[in-house]
Design a protein around this motif. Structure first.
Motif, mmCIF file in Angstrom:
data_model
loop_
_atom_site.group_PDB
_atom_site.id
_atom_site.type_symbol
_atom_site.label_atom_id
_atom_site.label_comp_id
_atom_site.label_asym_id
_atom_site.label_seq_id
_atom_site.Cartn_x
_atom_site.Cartn_y
_atom_site.Cartn_z
ATOM 1 N N SER A 42 12.835 9.125 18.459
ATOM 2 C CA SER A 42 13.826 10.095 18.941
ATOM 3 C C SER A 42 14.865 9.433 19.830
ATOM 4 O O SER A 42 16.054 9.755 19.766
ATOM 5 C CB SER A 42 13.136 11.230 19.690
ATOM 6 N N SER A 53 19.818 16.953 17.359
ATOM 7 C CA SER A 53 19.297 17.644 18.542
ATOM 8 C C SER A 53 18.866 16.589 19.553
ATOM 9 O O SER A 53 17.809 15.986 19.430
ATOM 10 C CB SER A 53 18.099 18.524 18.176
ATOM 11 N N LEU A 55 17.328 15.069 22.606
ATOM 12 C CA LEU A 55 16.256 15.473 23.512
ATOM 13 C C LEU A 55 16.159 14.577 24.737
ATOM 14 O O LEU A 55 15.265 14.760 25.550
ATOM 15 C CB LEU A 55 14.923 15.499 22.755
ATOM 16 N N CYS A 58 16.212 14.362 29.626
ATOM 17 C CA CYS A 58 15.428 15.580 29.808
ATOM 18 C C CYS A 58 14.999 15.670 31.261
ATOM 19 O O CYS A 58 14.285 14.795 31.758
ATOM 20 C CB CYS A 58 14.211 15.571 28.890
ATOM 21 N N TRP A 67 16.928 19.804 28.464
ATOM 22 C CA TRP A 67 17.209 18.584 27.705
ATOM 23 C C TRP A 67 18.628 18.513 27.180
ATOM 24 O O TRP A 67 18.998 17.546 26.539
ATOM 25 C CB TRP A 67 16.216 18.446 26.550
#
Length: 217
Positions: A42, A53, A55, A58, A67
């Motif tokens: 990620s 998206s 993340l 965070c 996030w």
């Protein structure tokens, strides 16, 4: 009370991590850094602009998990109001939110063709025409804000907007983008902030490299 945590990725390559980190620093909230490994899927997607998206960063604080970078800024503005991450004036506050939203969702060609790389310096870098259009728009935003506020920051005092545009400043430095004197002065002000100097020092000490970002566009 448990200290807040901020999860970030590469300090050399991640523009979003820099934004979240600066916002948290500007707020005065004490926090612990959690750095994801560069080979984490990620984090790698975020750095390479492949994640729809994002993340990281965070922020976790008192039961809240946030996030999205703009959401982090809004949360910190509510939690640490004395930091004045948004201008006190209603009109200026709306303007600040607008230009933060614009950098949050736009300038995709600028991001793709001039990726953040704090260790790099590429004089005479060839800039695509579409990326130049993004650069011109950023300059217009800065020019209008500085003309209205008088500087040294976009809204006179340091706000969320300066954190959101700080990675763009680093891009301009890395790729030797020429700026008119007033805009160059603003860029130098951002780069001279103690928080930026701390981040850059850590970025330059970072051992890992992401090969896909070491390409010529």
């Amino acid at each position: 009370m448990a200290k807040a945590t901020l999860t970030i990725s590469s300090k050399n390559y991640s523009s979003w991590s820099l934004r979240g980190w600066l916002l948290t620093k500007f707020s005065g909230l004490e926090f612990e850094e959690i750095i994801t490994a560069p080979d984490d899927a990620s984090a790698r997607a975020e750095i390479l602009l492949l994640s729809s998206s994002i993340l990281v960063p965070c922020l976790r604080h008192e039961g809240a998990t946030i996030w999205d970078t703009l959401a982090i800024g809004e949360y910190l503005n509510e939690t640490m109001p004395d930091a004045s991450l948004l201008p006190a004036d209603r009109v200026q506050r709306a303007h600040c939110r607008s230009i933060c939203g614009e950098i949050h969702s736009g300038f995709t060609t600028l991001r793709a063709s001039l990726p953040v790389n704090l260790k790099g310096h590429f004089p005479n870098f060839k800039i695509w025409s579409r990326a130049q259009a993004d650069i011109d728009r950023v300059c217009t935003i800065w020019r209008d804000c500085l003309a209205s506020s008088g500087g040294p920051f976009l809204f006179a005092e340091r706000t969320m907007a300066d954190a959101m545009y700080a990675p763009v400043v680093t891009r301009f430095m890395t790729y030797d983008v020429k700026l008119e004197p007033k805009l160059a002065s603003y860029a130098n002000t951002i780069m001279a902030m103690p928080e930026m100097q701390q981040w850059i020092e850590s970025a330059k000490a970072e051992p890992a490299e992401i090969e896909e970002l070491e390409v010529e566009y």
